[in-house]
Design a protein around this motif. Structure first.
Motif, PDB file in Angstrom:
ATOM      1  N   LEU A  11      -4.235  -6.048  13.058  1.00 29.30           N
ATOM      2  CA  LEU A  11      -2.827  -5.971  13.308  1.00 29.30           C
ATOM      3  C   LEU A  11      -1.959  -7.402  13.116  1.00 29.30           C
ATOM      4  CD1 LEU A  11      -2.980  -3.222  15.953  1.00 29.30           C
ATOM      5  CD2 LEU A  11      -2.505  -2.830  13.628  1.00 29.30           C
ATOM      6  N   ALA A  12      -2.734  -8.179  13.608  1.00 32.02           N
ATOM      7  CA  ALA A  12      -2.052  -9.595  13.600  1.00 32.02           C
ATOM      8  C   ALA A  12      -1.856 -10.095  12.241  1.00 32.02           C
ATOM      9  CB  ALA A  12      -2.757 -10.654  14.356  1.00 32.02           C
ATOM     10  N   ASP A  13      -2.873  -9.846  11.296  1.00 36.04           N
ATOM     11  CA  ASP A  13      -2.931 -10.122   9.873  1.00 36.04           C
ATOM     12  C   ASP A  13      -1.612  -9.044   9.136  1.00 36.04           C
ATOM     13  OD1 ASP A  13      -4.919 -11.938  10.105  1.00 36.04           O
ATOM     14  OD2 ASP A  13      -6.657 -10.669   9.221  1.00 36.04           O
ATOM     15  N   LEU A  14      -1.653  -7.905   9.568  1.00 34.73           N
ATOM     16  CA  LEU A  14      -0.766  -6.977   8.882  1.00 34.73           C
ATOM     17  C   LEU A  14       0.731  -7.766   9.244  1.00 34.73           C
ATOM     18  CD1 LEU A  14      -2.542  -3.551   9.443  1.00 34.73           C
ATOM     19  CD2 LEU A  14      -2.030  -4.848   7.323  1.00 34.73           C
ATOM     20  N   ALA A  15       1.031  -8.033  10.174  1.00 36.62           N
ATOM     21  CA  ALA A  15       2.187  -8.612  10.900  1.00 36.62           C
ATOM     22  C   ALA A  15       2.620  -9.674  10.184  1.00 36.62           C
ATOM     23  CB  ALA A  15       2.109  -8.802  12.284  1.00 36.62           C
ATOM     24  N   GLY A  16       1.662 -10.455   9.712  1.00 40.74           N
ATOM     25  CA  GLY A  16       2.003 -11.721   9.015  1.00 40.74           C
ATOM     26  C   GLY A  16       2.265 -11.356   7.359  1.00 40.74           C
ATOM     27  N   LEU A  17       1.441 -10.326   7.006  1.00 48.46           N
ATOM     28  CA  LEU A  17       1.504  -9.920   5.551  1.00 48.46           C
ATOM     29  C   LEU A  17       2.952  -9.289   5.518  1.00 48.46           C
ATOM     30  CD1 LEU A  17       0.193  -9.390   2.892  1.00 48.46           C
ATOM     31  CD2 LEU A  17      -0.757  -7.312   3.778  1.00 48.46           C
ATOM     32  N   SER A  18       3.581  -8.609   6.463  1.00 50.38           N
ATOM     33  CA  SER A  18       4.750  -8.068   6.620  1.00 50.38           C
ATOM     34  C   SER A  18       5.810  -9.083   6.429  1.00 50.38           C
ATOM     35  CB  SER A  18       4.896  -6.947   7.813  1.00 50.38           C
ATOM     36  OG  SER A  18       4.005  -5.850   7.617  1.00 50.38           O
ATOM     37  N   LEU A  19       5.733 -10.023   7.315  1.00 49.31           N
ATOM     38  CA  LEU A  19       6.773 -10.886   7.075  1.00 49.31           C
ATOM     39  C   LEU A  19       6.844 -11.744   5.958  1.00 49.31           C
ATOM     40  CD1 LEU A  19       6.226 -12.764  10.974  1.00 49.31           C
ATOM     41  CD2 LEU A  19       8.196 -11.424   9.915  1.00 49.31           C
TER      42      LEU A  19
ATOM     43  N   ALA B  82       3.561  -7.605  -6.586  1.00 46.95           N
ATOM     44  CA  ALA B  82       2.853  -8.277  -5.466  1.00 46.95           C
ATOM     45  C   ALA B  82       3.020  -7.404  -4.120  1.00 46.95           C
ATOM     46  CB  ALA B  82       2.846  -9.664  -5.218  1.00 46.95           C
ATOM     47  N   ARG B  83       4.412  -7.334  -4.190  1.00 49.99           N
ATOM     48  CA  ARG B  83       4.946  -6.677  -2.711  1.00 49.99           C
ATOM     49  C   ARG B  83       4.180  -5.166  -2.980  1.00 49.99           C
ATOM     50  NH1 ARG B  83      10.521  -7.540  -2.947  1.00 49.99           N
ATOM     51  NH2 ARG B  83      10.080  -9.163  -1.301  1.00 49.99           N
ATOM     52  N   ALA B  84       4.420  -4.537  -3.897  1.00 51.21           N
ATOM     53  CA  ALA B  84       3.735  -3.164  -3.766  1.00 51.21           C
ATOM     54  C   ALA B  84       2.337  -2.960  -3.477  1.00 51.21           C
ATOM     55  CB  ALA B  84       4.105  -2.510  -5.121  1.00 51.21           C
ATOM     56  N   GLY B  85       1.658  -3.792  -4.172  1.00 52.78           N
ATOM     57  CA  GLY B  85       0.268  -4.007  -3.915  1.00 52.78           C
ATOM     58  C   GLY B  85      -0.028  -4.353  -2.477  1.00 52.78           C
ATOM     59  N   GLN B  86       0.676  -5.229  -1.737  1.00 55.70           N
ATOM     60  CA  GLN B  86       0.479  -5.738  -0.571  1.00 55.70           C
ATOM     61  C   GLN B  86       0.801  -4.760   0.586  1.00 55.70           C
ATOM     62  OE1 GLN B  86       1.983  -9.652  -0.105  1.00 55.70           O
ATOM     63  NE2 GLN B  86       0.488 -10.462  -1.420  1.00 55.70           N
ATOM     64  N   LEU B  87       1.825  -3.968   0.255  1.00 59.39           N
ATOM     65  CA  LEU B  87       2.443  -2.924   1.115  1.00 59.39           C
ATOM     66  C   LEU B  87       1.199  -1.810   1.121  1.00 59.39           C
ATOM     67  CD1 LEU B  87       6.116  -3.201   0.651  1.00 59.39           C
ATOM     68  CD2 LEU B  87       4.779  -3.950   2.728  1.00 59.39           C
ATOM     69  N   GLY B  88       0.778  -1.522  -0.205  1.00 58.24           N
ATOM     70  CA  GLY B  88      -0.258  -0.518  -0.347  1.00 58.24           C
ATOM     71  C   GLY B  88      -1.536  -0.620   0.638  1.00 58.24           C
ATOM     72  N   LEU B  89      -1.762  -2.076   0.585  1.00 63.59           N
ATOM     73  CA  LEU B  89      -2.932  -2.354   1.333  1.00 63.59           C
ATOM     74  C   LEU B  89      -2.529  -2.150   2.811  1.00 63.59           C
ATOM     75  CD1 LEU B  89      -5.900  -3.528   1.709  1.00 63.59           C
ATOM     76  CD2 LEU B  89      -4.942  -5.863   1.255  1.00 63.59           C
ATOM     77  N   SER B  90      -1.530  -2.668   3.172  1.00 63.64           N
ATOM     78  CA  SER B  90      -1.438  -2.636   4.645  1.00 63.64           C
ATOM     79  C   SER B  90      -1.049  -1.355   5.016  1.00 63.64           C
ATOM     80  CB  SER B  90       0.293  -3.075   4.698  1.00 63.64           C
ATOM     81  OG  SER B  90       0.206  -4.538   4.386  1.00 63.64           O
ATOM     82  N   ALA B  91      -0.652  -0.119   4.198  1.00 61.80           N
ATOM     83  CA  ALA B  91      -0.589   1.221   4.765  1.00 61.80           C
ATOM     84  C   ALA B  91      -1.891   1.556   4.813  1.00 61.80           C
ATOM     85  CB  ALA B  91       0.233   2.007   3.739  1.00 61.80           C
ATOM     86  N   LEU B  92      -2.931   1.220   4.034  1.00 62.82           N
ATOM     87  CA  LEU B  92      -4.334   1.785   4.137  1.00 62.82           C
ATOM     88  C   LEU B  92      -5.024   1.026   5.363  1.00 62.82           C
ATOM     89  CD1 LEU B  92      -6.818   3.104   3.028  1.00 62.82           C
ATOM     90  CD2 LEU B  92      -7.233   0.863   1.736  1.00 62.82           C
ATOM     91  N   LEU B  93      -4.975  -0.219   5.633  1.00 58.71           N
ATOM     92  CA  LEU B  93      -5.495  -0.712   6.957  1.00 58.71           C
ATOM     93  C   LEU B  93      -4.748  -0.128   8.171  1.00 58.71           C
ATOM     94  CD1 LEU B  93      -5.743  -4.432   5.657  1.00 58.71           C
ATOM     95  CD2 LEU B  93      -7.561  -2.719   5.796  1.00 58.71           C
ATOM     96  N   LEU B  94      -3.422   0.224   8.163  1.00 61.55           N
ATOM     97  CA  LEU B  94      -2.920   0.657   9.341  1.00 61.55           C
ATOM     98  C   LEU B  94      -3.259   2.239   9.367  1.00 61.55           C
ATOM     99  CD1 LEU B  94       0.832  -0.482   8.775  1.00 61.55           C
ATOM    100  CD2 LEU B  94      -0.735  -0.956  10.651  1.00 61.55           C
ATOM    101  N   GLY B  95      -3.767   2.967   8.651  1.00 64.06           N
ATOM    102  CA  GLY B  95      -4.350   4.114   8.458  1.00 64.06           C
ATOM    103  C   GLY B  95      -5.658   3.857   9.056  1.00 64.06           C
ATOM    104  N   LEU B  96      -6.562   3.126   8.764  1.00 62.20           N
ATOM    105  CA  LEU B  96      -7.872   2.825   9.037  1.00 62.20           C
ATOM    106  C   LEU B  96      -7.935   2.589  10.550  1.00 62.20           C
ATOM    107  CD1 LEU B  96      -9.531   1.249   6.031  1.00 62.20           C
ATOM    108  CD2 LEU B  96      -9.788   3.766   6.703  1.00 62.20           C
ATOM    109  N   ALA B  97      -6.997   1.575  10.974  1.00 62.98           N
ATOM    110  CA  ALA B  97      -6.979   1.026  12.274  1.00 62.98           C
ATOM    111  C   ALA B  97      -6.739   2.083  13.354  1.00 62.98           C
ATOM    112  CB  ALA B  97      -5.918  -0.066  12.157  1.00 62.98           C
ATOM    113  N   ALA B  98      -5.602   3.019  13.101  1.00 61.99           N
ATOM    114  CA  ALA B  98      -5.123   4.056  13.637  1.00 61.99           C
ATOM    115  C   ALA B  98      -6.415   5.114  13.885  1.00 61.99           C
ATOM    116  CB  ALA B  98      -3.979   4.891  12.913  1.00 61.99           C
TER     117      ALA B  98
END
Length: 148
Positions: A9-17, A28-44
């Motif tokens: 979650l801390a890494d995702l916060a940095g990535l979002s910023l 690049a933004r689209a790829g990173q946001l897609g990865l973020s969404a995947l990781l957030l789903g797995l974390a949940a």
């Protein structure tokens, strides 16, 4: 290394910023946001069942170590296994459960190393139980999107 939910979650916060910057390329933004969404789903998914999984697994490991203490031919190891087996969860904080789980797995490794080197029926049966326990642990951690 197994990343913990707080680290992810801390890494995702940095990535979002970083992606909020206007100079980030759209691709690049689209790829990173897609990865973020995947990781957030797995974390949940992992977060929801983490405490239950660890409490159940720690209980299973304690039961196995109690039996392993009876099988061990090393008296010091047997006492150590018995002591760990008699423990219980004092906290349901994920970090505390993970610490206990790690300690129990160190003992499991020691027990497994002993019985793996022995040929007697008790040791063979205990080794089978260790492998079955490890297989169940792996199965419990399977994520919903994992292949069979």
């Amino acid at each position: 290394m197994k990343p913990t939910a707080p680290h992810v979650l801390a890494d995702l916060a940095g990535l979002s910023l970083r992606n909020a910057a206007p100079d980030v390329a759209p691709a690049a933004r689209a790829g990173q946001l897609g990865l973020s969404a995947l990781l957030l789903g797995l974390a949940a998914e992992m977060w929801d069942g983490a405490a239950d999984l660890l409490v159940r697994e720690n209980a299973e490991l304690r039961a196995l170590l109690a039996d392993g203490a009876e099988v061990s031919q090393d008296s010091a190891r047997g006492r150590w296994l018995s002591e760990l087996a008699s423990g219980r969860e004092d906290s349901l904080k994920i970090s505390d459960l993970e610490t206990a789980n790690a300690e129990l797995k160190v003992a499991l490794i020691a027990l497994h190393a002993e019985v793996e080197m022995r040929a007697d029926p008790q040791a063979r049966a205990m080794e089978t139980r260790v492998w079955e326990t490890l297989a169940r642990s792996t199965e419990r951690r399977r994520l919903s999107g994992s292949p069979c």
